[in-house]
Design an enzyme around this catalytic site. Sequence first.
Site, PDB file in Angstrom:
ATOM      1  N   CYS A 183      22.328  -2.053  -0.030  1.00 18.84           N
ATOM      2  CA  CYS A 183      23.006  -0.770   0.137  1.00 18.84           C
ATOM      3  C   CYS A 183      24.484  -0.938  -0.186  1.00 18.84           C
ATOM      4  O   CYS A 183      25.002  -2.039  -0.313  1.00 18.84           O
ATOM      5  CB  CYS A 183      22.848  -0.270   1.570  1.00 18.84           C
ATOM      6  SG  CYS A 183      21.137  -0.173   2.128  1.00 18.84           S
ATOM      7  N   ARG A 239      23.820  -0.023  -6.137  1.00 17.11           N
ATOM      8  CA  ARG A 239      23.290  -0.819  -5.027  1.00 17.11           C
ATOM      9  C   ARG A 239      22.134  -0.132  -4.314  1.00 17.11           C
ATOM     10  O   ARG A 239      21.463  -0.763  -3.487  1.00 17.11           O
ATOM     11  CB  ARG A 239      24.400  -1.092  -4.003  1.00 17.11           C
ATOM     12  CG  ARG A 239      25.401  -2.131  -4.450  1.00 17.11           C
ATOM     13  CD  ARG A 239      26.516  -2.270  -3.431  1.00 17.11           C
ATOM     14  NE  ARG A 239      27.290  -3.470  -3.680  1.00 17.11           N
ATOM     15  CZ  ARG A 239      27.104  -4.623  -3.069  1.00 17.11           C
ATOM     16  NH1 ARG A 239      26.153  -4.740  -2.162  1.00 17.11           N
ATOM     17  NH2 ARG A 239      27.851  -5.666  -3.345  1.00 17.11           N
ATOM     18  N   TRP A 248      19.484   1.630  -0.186  1.00 24.95           N
ATOM     19  CA  TRP A 248      18.256   1.075  -0.732  1.00 24.95           C
ATOM     20  C   TRP A 248      17.382   0.761   0.467  1.00 24.95           C
ATOM     21  O   TRP A 248      17.717  -0.076   1.311  1.00 24.95           O
ATOM     22  CB  TRP A 248      18.531  -0.185  -1.545  1.00 24.95           C
ATOM     23  CG  TRP A 248      17.325  -0.698  -2.265  1.00 24.95           C
ATOM     24  CD1 TRP A 248      16.838  -0.269  -3.461  1.00 24.95           C
ATOM     25  CD2 TRP A 248      16.440  -1.738  -1.828  1.00 24.95           C
ATOM     26  NE1 TRP A 248      15.711  -0.974  -3.800  1.00 24.95           N
ATOM     27  CE2 TRP A 248      15.436  -1.886  -2.816  1.00 24.95           C
ATOM     28  CE3 TRP A 248      16.391  -2.559  -0.701  1.00 24.95           C
ATOM     29  CZ2 TRP A 248      14.411  -2.819  -2.716  1.00 24.95           C
ATOM     30  CZ3 TRP A 248      15.364  -3.484  -0.591  1.00 24.95           C
ATOM     31  CH2 TRP A 248      14.388  -3.608  -1.589  1.00 24.95           C
ATOM     32  N   ASN A 278      25.104  -2.405   5.435  1.00 25.27           N
ATOM     33  CA  ASN A 278      24.398  -3.070   4.349  1.00 25.27           C
ATOM     34  C   ASN A 278      23.838  -4.375   4.891  1.00 25.27           C
ATOM     35  O   ASN A 278      24.576  -5.161   5.473  1.00 25.27           O
ATOM     36  CB  ASN A 278      25.331  -3.354   3.170  1.00 25.27           C
ATOM     37  CG  ASN A 278      24.666  -4.230   2.114  1.00 25.27           C
ATOM     38  OD1 ASN A 278      23.491  -4.071   1.827  1.00 25.27           O
ATOM     39  ND2 ASN A 278      25.418  -5.160   1.553  1.00 25.27           N
ATOM     40  N   GLY A 279      22.537  -4.597   4.699  1.00 25.20           N
ATOM     41  CA  GLY A 279      21.931  -5.829   5.173  1.00 25.20           C
ATOM     42  C   GLY A 279      20.698  -5.555   6.008  1.00 25.20           C
ATOM     43  O   GLY A 279      20.088  -4.490   5.925  1.00 25.20           O
ATOM     44  N   GLU A 298      11.944 -12.487 -20.104  1.00 22.63           N
ATOM     45  CA  GLU A 298      13.015 -11.517 -19.883  1.00 22.63           C
ATOM     46  C   GLU A 298      12.679 -10.175 -20.514  1.00 22.63           C
ATOM     47  O   GLU A 298      12.926  -9.114 -19.939  1.00 22.63           O
ATOM     48  CB  GLU A 298      14.336 -12.062 -20.434  1.00 22.63           C
ATOM     49  CG  GLU A 298      15.490 -11.071 -20.483  1.00 22.63           C
ATOM     50  CD  GLU A 298      15.912 -10.547 -19.118  1.00 22.63           C
ATOM     51  OE1 GLU A 298      16.779  -9.643 -19.084  1.00 22.63           O
ATOM     52  OE2 GLU A 298      15.394 -11.004 -18.076  1.00 22.63           O
ATOM     53  N   LYS A 352      12.352  -6.624 -18.505  1.00 21.42           N
ATOM     54  CA  LYS A 352      13.143  -5.448 -18.860  1.00 21.42           C
ATOM     55  C   LYS A 352      12.255  -4.225 -19.064  1.00 21.42           C
ATOM     56  O   LYS A 352      12.567  -3.127 -18.620  1.00 21.42           O
ATOM     57  CB  LYS A 352      13.959  -5.707 -20.127  1.00 21.42           C
ATOM     58  CG  LYS A 352      15.188  -6.536 -19.932  1.00 21.42           C
ATOM     59  CD  LYS A 352      16.249  -5.789 -19.157  1.00 21.42           C
ATOM     60  CE  LYS A 352      17.275  -6.743 -18.585  1.00 21.42           C
ATOM     61  NZ  LYS A 352      16.796  -7.508 -17.427  1.00 21.42           N
ATOM     62  N   GLU A 409      10.821  -3.012 -15.730  1.00 14.86           N
ATOM     63  CA  GLU A 409      11.889  -2.518 -14.858  1.00 14.86           C
ATOM     64  C   GLU A 409      12.235  -1.060 -15.143  1.00 14.86           C
ATOM     65  O   GLU A 409      12.393  -0.266 -14.209  1.00 14.86           O
ATOM     66  CB  GLU A 409      13.165  -3.354 -15.055  1.00 14.86           C
ATOM     67  CG  GLU A 409      13.261  -4.616 -14.251  1.00 14.86           C
ATOM     68  CD  GLU A 409      14.598  -5.295 -14.468  1.00 14.86           C
ATOM     69  OE1 GLU A 409      15.216  -5.701 -13.475  1.00 14.86           O
ATOM     70  OE2 GLU A 409      15.042  -5.429 -15.633  1.00 14.86           O
ATOM     71  N   HIS A 411      -6.099 -19.796 -23.139  1.00 15.64           N
ATOM     72  CA  HIS A 411      -6.543 -20.268 -21.823  1.00 15.64           C
ATOM     73  C   HIS A 411      -6.757 -19.111 -20.844  1.00 15.64           C
ATOM     74  O   HIS A 411      -6.785 -19.330 -19.636  1.00 15.64           O
ATOM     75  CB  HIS A 411      -5.555 -21.275 -21.256  1.00 15.64           C
ATOM     76  CG  HIS A 411      -5.438 -22.513 -22.091  1.00 15.64           C
ATOM     77  ND1 HIS A 411      -6.425 -23.470 -22.129  1.00 15.64           N
ATOM     78  CD2 HIS A 411      -4.472 -22.923 -22.948  1.00 15.64           C
ATOM     79  CE1 HIS A 411      -6.071 -24.430 -22.964  1.00 15.64           C
ATOM     80  NE2 HIS A 411      -4.888 -24.120 -23.477  1.00 15.64           N
ATOM     81  N   LYS A 455      20.909  -3.019  -7.899  1.00 15.88           N
ATOM     82  CA  LYS A 455      21.591  -4.011  -8.726  1.00 15.88           C
ATOM     83  C   LYS A 455      21.815  -5.329  -8.005  1.00 15.88           C
ATOM     84  O   LYS A 455      21.567  -6.400  -8.536  1.00 15.88           O
ATOM     85  CB  LYS A 455      22.938  -3.437  -9.180  1.00 15.88           C
ATOM     86  CG  LYS A 455      23.742  -4.361 -10.090  1.00 15.88           C
ATOM     87  CD  LYS A 455      23.097  -4.482 -11.441  1.00 15.88           C
ATOM     88  CE  LYS A 455      23.939  -5.282 -12.407  1.00 15.88           C
ATOM     89  NZ  LYS A 455      23.224  -5.553 -13.656  1.00 15.88           N
TER      90      LYS A 455
END
Length: 607
Positions: A2, A27, A74, A98-99, A479, A483, A486, A502, A602
Amino acid sequence: MCGIVGVVGVERAAPLLLEALRRLEYRGYDSAGIATLVEGRIERRRAAGKLDNLARELAAHPLEGTVGIGHTRWATHGRATRTNAHPHVSGGVAVVHNGIIENFQALRSELEAEGRRFETETDTEVVPHLVAHYLALGDEPVEAARRAVGRLEGAFALAMLFAGEERFLLVARRGSPLAVGYGHGEMYVGSDALALAPLTERIQYLEEGDFAVLDPEGARIRDAAGRSVTRPITRTALSGAMIGKGNHRHFMEKEIFEQPSVLGDTLRAFADPSDHRIVLPDLPFDLARVPRLAAIACGTASYACLVGKYWFESLAGLPVDWDIGSEFRYRAPALLPDQAGLFVSQSGETADTLAALRYMKERGHPTLAVVNVPESSLAREADGILRTLAGPEIGVASTKAFTTQLATLACLALGAARARGRLDAERERGLTRALDEVPARVLQILQQQERFREIGEELALARDVLYIGRGTSHAVAMEGALKLKEISYIHAEAYAAGELKHGPIALIDESVPVIVVAPRDALFEKTVSNLQEVAARGGRIVLFSDRQGCEELAAHCWRAVALPACDPFVAPILYTVPVQLLAYHTAVAKGTDVDQPRNLAKSVTVE
């Protein structure tokens, strides 16, 4: 995850808080809220969803007052609803947080037994109730807040205001970052300097365990032991202009297009263009003698570490353990004496990466951070740092931060190879020249944006997408898949190309696009064999290779993009840009929220 802000001063607080929250929305954007003091009363406005919803609420019901706090959320505990939105209020105390409060359930049960009623599903609500409990026992606000904070377990950054107290805010941090800003007759607080950039250049970072009283004259800080302390005040180079989108539609697009510039800045910090030689600062360990590295990061940064593993081992003969930050310390890693830790993070506040760094430091191992924010917790706690000069990155999906991490690790790997006698001067000059050419080569790729838009519009119709590559290109494929999922919400997976037979090859049919990352390197022919296996089963191949590779394989490909020829050493940096552009244009074609994808934030500051 947050974001919190606060202001105490002379101007109306609500517009300042809203502007600061806009710079913290990366955030979290599940809900947002602001509280101010109006004639001594706590008044608040909250809204579920993105910050624009709160802005509309404030336009319809303005808030007066010159002292206030704000929050963008968040969600961790409790759904993303207006009721669960911060600030939380109880007994004349308003709090933003935040936390995670790990012992909130025990505290809540204790307070409920006293008859206190809770309205939300959040862990944060115990904080104003606990402070109010001590106020009811006769404590003054500062002492009540201090006692309450002392009982909290977990990671937090807190800001509190009190009914009737128009002259101060109380703030505290443990495990989550908090920056204090100095204005003219006003004081500010925010989760990072980015939020405060339009308000002040003078920033002070609170340290672990600090508790502070902010009033218009300054900050009175006490450390975890209760001693009065001072913290250095620095000038930040951030500005409001650096945070804008410019002429770009999204922050992600802007940040992709900033890569030639920021890669040039980062490379110039380590590579001397006059004699094509790597120049590293003093490091906390001897590159010539360190027996092993532990390369640790989370998310996109972990893929930078994986590329680094290939570079360190192939160029310098330096063994590297590649670890995900959230797993590292839980497997009781067997660390060699004098093994060093290498930690990579954009924000420098990633909770799992910080915990891994502390784990190694507690056991006496030297630590080096590759980080984009020099004032961050990771930068302050590591024994040494290498800065990536990416500048502020607002888009949740990392782009320029990742490529500058790669550039920094490439320079470090060359320095290690030279120190260990594995790289002669001529080869070093050749590889450094290849790095020097990267910004120009990236610019050439960006000039093909229309091609990526066309492919993205077609890829947007897919339900599943596979990415394959070998060697360092496997990390680039990982990556690329990250992306795509996401920001477009398309299911995507990446595999080492040789692993297709495999198991994963069973997934391939005419409906599955397969992105092949195939620079012309020592593994190119092996990748071609895997590409042909995909083509034989009807997979729709999108090839990224150089012009010769695209011409050779045109008959097997659904789409192909020819990239500039390059030394294989720098291919991971260059070939990252196409997978970024492909994900970006696919998401735009699907109409998803590119900069603020659902369920993501983020800076991951909670475990």
